[in-house]
Write an enzyme that holds these catalytic residues in place. Structure first.
Site, mmCIF file in Angstrom:
data_model
loop_
_atom_site.group_PDB
_atom_site.id
_atom_site.type_symbol
_atom_site.label_atom_id
_atom_site.label_comp_id
_atom_site.label_asym_id
_atom_site.label_seq_id
_atom_site.Cartn_x
_atom_site.Cartn_y
_atom_site.Cartn_z
ATOM 1 N N HIS A 22 0.752 -1.371 0.008
ATOM 2 C CA HIS A 22 -0.029 0.190 -0.064
ATOM 3 C C HIS A 22 1.142 1.180 0.193
ATOM 4 O O HIS A 22 1.887 1.599 0.712
ATOM 5 C CB HIS A 22 -0.786 0.092 1.224
ATOM 6 C CG HIS A 22 -1.827 1.224 1.434
ATOM 7 N ND1 HIS A 22 -1.710 2.159 2.513
ATOM 8 C CD2 HIS A 22 -2.740 1.564 0.554
ATOM 9 C CE1 HIS A 22 -2.458 2.948 2.008
ATOM 10 N NE2 HIS A 22 -3.020 2.970 1.030
ATOM 11 N N ASP A 64 -4.776 3.407 -5.088
ATOM 12 C CA ASP A 64 -5.030 3.838 -3.429
ATOM 13 C C ASP A 64 -6.227 4.913 -3.261
ATOM 14 O O ASP A 64 -6.039 6.256 -3.819
ATOM 15 C CB ASP A 64 -3.732 4.820 -2.930
ATOM 16 C CG ASP A 64 -3.613 5.147 -1.553
ATOM 17 O OD1 ASP A 64 -4.444 4.614 -0.666
ATOM 18 O OD2 ASP A 64 -2.657 5.492 -1.226
ATOM 19 N N TYR A 111 10.555 13.221 -12.465
ATOM 20 C CA TYR A 111 11.812 12.425 -12.645
ATOM 21 C C TYR A 111 12.349 11.978 -11.047
ATOM 22 O O TYR A 111 12.741 10.938 -10.901
ATOM 23 C CB TYR A 111 13.078 13.116 -13.384
ATOM 24 C CG TYR A 111 12.678 13.174 -14.745
ATOM 25 C CD1 TYR A 111 11.997 12.252 -15.469
ATOM 26 C CD2 TYR A 111 13.440 14.227 -15.570
ATOM 27 C CE1 TYR A 111 12.091 12.373 -17.028
ATOM 28 C CE2 TYR A 111 13.225 14.516 -16.894
ATOM 29 C CZ TYR A 111 12.732 13.451 -17.623
ATOM 30 O OH TYR A 111 12.511 13.620 -18.984
#
Length: 141
Positions: A22, A64, A111
């Site tokens: 999770h 989530d 990035y």
């Protein structure tokens, strides 16, 4: 082969999806993304684009629900005259599973976030700004 598992998902990718917990994030990267230099856990999905991979991953991968933005896209650099019709394709695919708000992350921030991701999946996607971050949720039942 297994029943109900999309054939685009390699054994290696399935293992990674199972290992993730999770809150862990995975990146589905387009063909221009510097995937190898941003992770120690690189998975190749050459010959495939992000949309078909996204659809297959979302069939098994819970997003989530504790995060307001469990999906993130690389934002277009200001002044870059790029159309991003692939984002609409992503939204349609994601909406089949849940209705999260999508976050747009500045290129260099994306990035940096990629360096902390659990894994990066490199694809042959040709669309520009086609990178997507997915945050894993929990399976409640």
């Amino acid at each position: 082969m297994l029943k109900g598992i999309p054939s685009i998902l390699s054994p290696e990718l399935l293992k990674v999806l199972m290992e993730m917990g999770h809150g862990d994030e995975i990146i589905l990267a387009d063909g221009n993304f510097p995937a190898a230099s941003h992770t120690n856990r690189l998975l190749r999905c050459d010959g495939h684009g992000v949309p078909e991979l996204l659809e297959a991953v979302l069939s098994l991968f819970p997003l989530d629900t504790y995060s307001e933005q469990p999906v993130a896209l690389m934002a277009v650099v200001p002044g870059d005259q790029v159309e991003t019709p692939i984002w609409g394709v992503y939204e349609e695919l994601i909406q089949k599973h849940t209705k999260p708000e999508i976050e747009y992350v500045e290129r260099f921030a994306f990035y940096e976030r990629a360096k902390r991701a659990y894994a990066i999946v490199a694809t042959s996607e040709k669309a520009l700004y086609a990178n997507v971050i997915l945050k894993k949720g929990v399976i409640s039942s």
